[in-house]
Design a protein around this motif. Sequence first.
Motif, PDB file in Angstrom:
ATOM      1  N   PHE A 114       0.810  -1.218   0.000  1.00 44.49           N
ATOM      2  CA  PHE A 114       0.000   0.000   0.000  1.00 44.49           C
ATOM      3  C   PHE A 114       0.848   1.276   0.000  1.00 44.49           C
ATOM      4  N   PHE A 115       2.157   1.138   0.127  1.00 42.06           N
ATOM      5  CA  PHE A 115       3.053   2.279   0.270  1.00 42.06           C
ATOM      6  C   PHE A 115       3.885   2.505  -0.990  1.00 42.06           C
ATOM      7  N   ALA A 116       4.150   3.790  -1.297  1.00 40.04           N
ATOM      8  CA  ALA A 116       5.068   4.138  -2.374  1.00 40.04           C
ATOM      9  C   ALA A 116       6.476   3.677  -1.990  1.00 40.04           C
ATOM     10  N   GLN A 117       7.285   3.342  -2.981  1.00 43.97           N
ATOM     11  CA  GLN A 117       8.635   2.844  -2.712  1.00 43.97           C
ATOM     12  C   GLN A 117       9.465   3.831  -1.891  1.00 43.97           C
ATOM     13  N   ASP A 118       9.226   5.129  -2.087  1.00 43.44           N
ATOM     14  CA  ASP A 118      10.020   6.135  -1.389  1.00 43.44           C
ATOM     15  C   ASP A 118       9.259   6.782  -0.227  1.00 43.44           C
ATOM     16  N   VAL A 119       8.309   6.061   0.356  1.00 41.68           N
ATOM     17  CA  VAL A 119       7.514   6.578   1.473  1.00 41.68           C
ATOM     18  C   VAL A 119       8.418   7.092   2.594  1.00 41.68           C
ATOM     19  N   ALA A 120       7.980   8.173   3.212  1.00 39.48           N
ATOM     20  CA  ALA A 120       8.677   8.711   4.385  1.00 39.48           C
ATOM     21  C   ALA A 120       7.763   8.546   5.591  1.00 39.48           C
ATOM     22  N   VAL A 121       8.294   7.945   6.655  1.00 40.86           N
ATOM     23  CA  VAL A 121       7.558   7.783   7.908  1.00 40.86           C
ATOM     24  C   VAL A 121       8.255   8.674   8.932  1.00 40.86           C
ATOM     25  N   THR A 122       7.492   9.629   9.466  1.00 39.52           N
ATOM     26  CA  THR A 122       8.075  10.614  10.377  1.00 39.52           C
ATOM     27  C   THR A 122       7.252  10.721  11.648  1.00 39.52           C
ATOM     28  N   ASP A 123       7.840  11.397  12.635  1.00 40.29           N
ATOM     29  CA  ASP A 123       7.077  11.735  13.838  1.00 40.29           C
ATOM     30  C   ASP A 123       6.549  13.159  13.690  1.00 40.29           C
ATOM     31  N   PHE A 124       5.894  13.659  14.712  1.00 42.08           N
ATOM     32  CA  PHE A 124       5.271  14.975  14.667  1.00 42.08           C
ATOM     33  C   PHE A 124       6.278  16.081  14.354  1.00 42.08           C
ATOM     34  N   ASP A 125       7.493  15.948  14.863  1.00 40.31           N
ATOM     35  CA  ASP A 125       8.520  16.964  14.665  1.00 40.31           C
ATOM     36  C   ASP A 125       9.207  16.870  13.309  1.00 40.31           C
ATOM     37  N   GLY A 126       8.855  15.855  12.531  1.00 38.51           N
ATOM     38  CA  GLY A 126       9.464  15.677  11.216  1.00 38.51           C
ATOM     39  C   GLY A 126      10.684  14.789  11.208  1.00 38.51           C
ATOM     40  N   SER A 127      11.062  14.232  12.360  1.00 38.94           N
ATOM     41  CA  SER A 127      12.194  13.301  12.400  1.00 38.94           C
ATOM     42  C   SER A 127      11.824  12.043  11.630  1.00 38.94           C
ATOM     43  N   VAL A 128      12.710  11.599  10.769  1.00 43.58           N
ATOM     44  CA  VAL A 128      12.458  10.419   9.953  1.00 43.58           C
ATOM     45  C   VAL A 128      12.614   9.170  10.813  1.00 43.58           C
ATOM     46  N   LEU A 129      11.552   8.379  10.874  1.00 43.42           N
ATOM     47  CA  LEU A 129      11.562   7.111  11.606  1.00 43.42           C
ATOM     48  C   LEU A 129      11.913   5.954  10.685  1.00 43.42           C
ATOM     49  N   MET A 130      11.412   6.012   9.456  1.00 42.97           N
ATOM     50  CA  MET A 130      11.674   4.994   8.445  1.00 42.97           C
ATOM     51  C   MET A 130      11.655   5.673   7.086  1.00 42.97           C
ATOM     52  N   GLN A 131      12.546   5.244   6.204  1.00 45.83           N
ATOM     53  CA  GLN A 131      12.599   5.806   4.859  1.00 45.83           C
ATOM     54  C   GLN A 131      12.455   4.685   3.844  1.00 45.83           C
ATOM     55  N   GLY A 132      11.466   4.803   2.987  1.00 47.41           N
ATOM     56  CA  GLY A 132      11.257   3.833   1.921  1.00 47.41           C
ATOM     57  C   GLY A 132      10.639   2.535   2.425  1.00 47.41           C
ATOM     58  N   VAL A 133      10.167   1.758   1.467  1.00 52.62           N
ATOM     59  CA  VAL A 133       9.543   0.478   1.799  1.00 52.62           C
ATOM     60  C   VAL A 133      10.540  -0.448   2.486  1.00 52.62           C
ATOM     61  N   GLU A 134      11.795  -0.416   2.077  1.00 51.82           N
ATOM     62  CA  GLU A 134      12.772  -1.308   2.706  1.00 51.82           C
ATOM     63  C   GLU A 134      13.048  -0.888   4.145  1.00 51.82           C
ATOM     64  N   GLY A 135      13.020   0.401   4.428  1.00 47.80           N
ATOM     65  CA  GLY A 135      13.138   0.857   5.813  1.00 47.80           C
ATOM     66  C   GLY A 135      11.960   0.399   6.650  1.00 47.80           C
ATOM     67  N   MET A 136      10.768   0.422   6.044  1.00 45.62           N
ATOM     68  CA  MET A 136       9.584  -0.069   6.742  1.00 45.62           C
ATOM     69  C   MET A 136       9.681  -1.582   6.957  1.00 45.62           C
ATOM     70  N   ARG A 137      10.161  -2.295   5.946  1.00 46.04           N
ATOM     71  CA  ARG A 137      10.314  -3.755   6.070  1.00 46.04           C
ATOM     72  C   ARG A 137      11.237  -4.090   7.246  1.00 46.04           C
ATOM     73  N   ALA A 138      12.321  -3.346   7.392  1.00 48.55           N
ATOM     74  CA  ALA A 138      13.281  -3.593   8.474  1.00 48.55           C
ATOM     75  C   ALA A 138      12.653  -3.365   9.843  1.00 48.55           C
ATOM     76  N   ASN A 139      11.662  -2.473   9.930  1.00 44.08           N
ATOM     77  CA  ASN A 139      11.005  -2.186  11.204  1.00 44.08           C
ATOM     78  C   ASN A 139       9.792  -3.075  11.430  1.00 44.08           C
ATOM     79  N   TYR A 140       8.930  -3.166  10.440  1.00 43.31           N
ATOM     80  CA  TYR A 140       7.680  -3.903  10.617  1.00 43.31           C
ATOM     81  C   TYR A 140       7.869  -5.416  10.566  1.00 43.31           C
ATOM     82  N   GLY A 141       8.894  -5.902   9.870  1.00 48.44           N
ATOM     83  CA  GLY A 141       9.146  -7.350   9.840  1.00 48.44           C
ATOM     84  C   GLY A 141       9.317  -7.921  11.241  1.00 48.44           C
ATOM     85  N   PRO A 142      10.267  -7.391  12.034  1.00 45.85           N
ATOM     86  CA  PRO A 142      10.429  -7.868  13.410  1.00 45.85           C
ATOM     87  C   PRO A 142       9.194  -7.592  14.282  1.00 45.85           C
ATOM     88  N   LEU A 143       8.548  -6.444  14.079  1.00 51.21           N
ATOM     89  CA  LEU A 143       7.349  -6.147  14.859  1.00 51.21           C
ATOM     90  C   LEU A 143       6.288  -7.210  14.624  1.00 51.21           C
TER      91      LEU A 143
END
Length: 114
Positions: free
Chosen positions: A26-55
């Motif tokens: 459901f996400f674009a390959q270059d999706v940016a996941v940030t917090d309220f302050d704009g700090s990047v938590l995850m960058q791109g689908v592969e960054g999300m995979r690295a976080n959500y896979g273990p979760l």
Amino acid sequence: MSAMTELIDAQVEAYRARDLDRFLAFFAQDVAVTDFDGSVLMQGVEGMRANYGPLFTNSPDLTVEVKSRIETGPFVIDLEHLEGFNNPPYPQVFDAGCVYRIIERKIIAMKFLL
């Protein structure tokens, strides 16, 4: 129900099922996941995979309930209640706001309000 809210509902269902590949689709390959302050938590689908896979692997009782929703322009804003979340340092049970920006049927940005 709009096409945008249907997309978010399908993404939430994939999250509940802990189906990583379906969730990430459901996400674009270059999706940016940030917090309220704009700090990047995850960058791109592969960054999300690295976080959500273990979760997803470490959270067999993971669930999310959408408590309320606002749709405006290219944004869907959800208030979510999460339980069974095993990803330190986050608590196992919490509420969070999530702002999704959708362009051409893909989530291009996700901002967490914790």
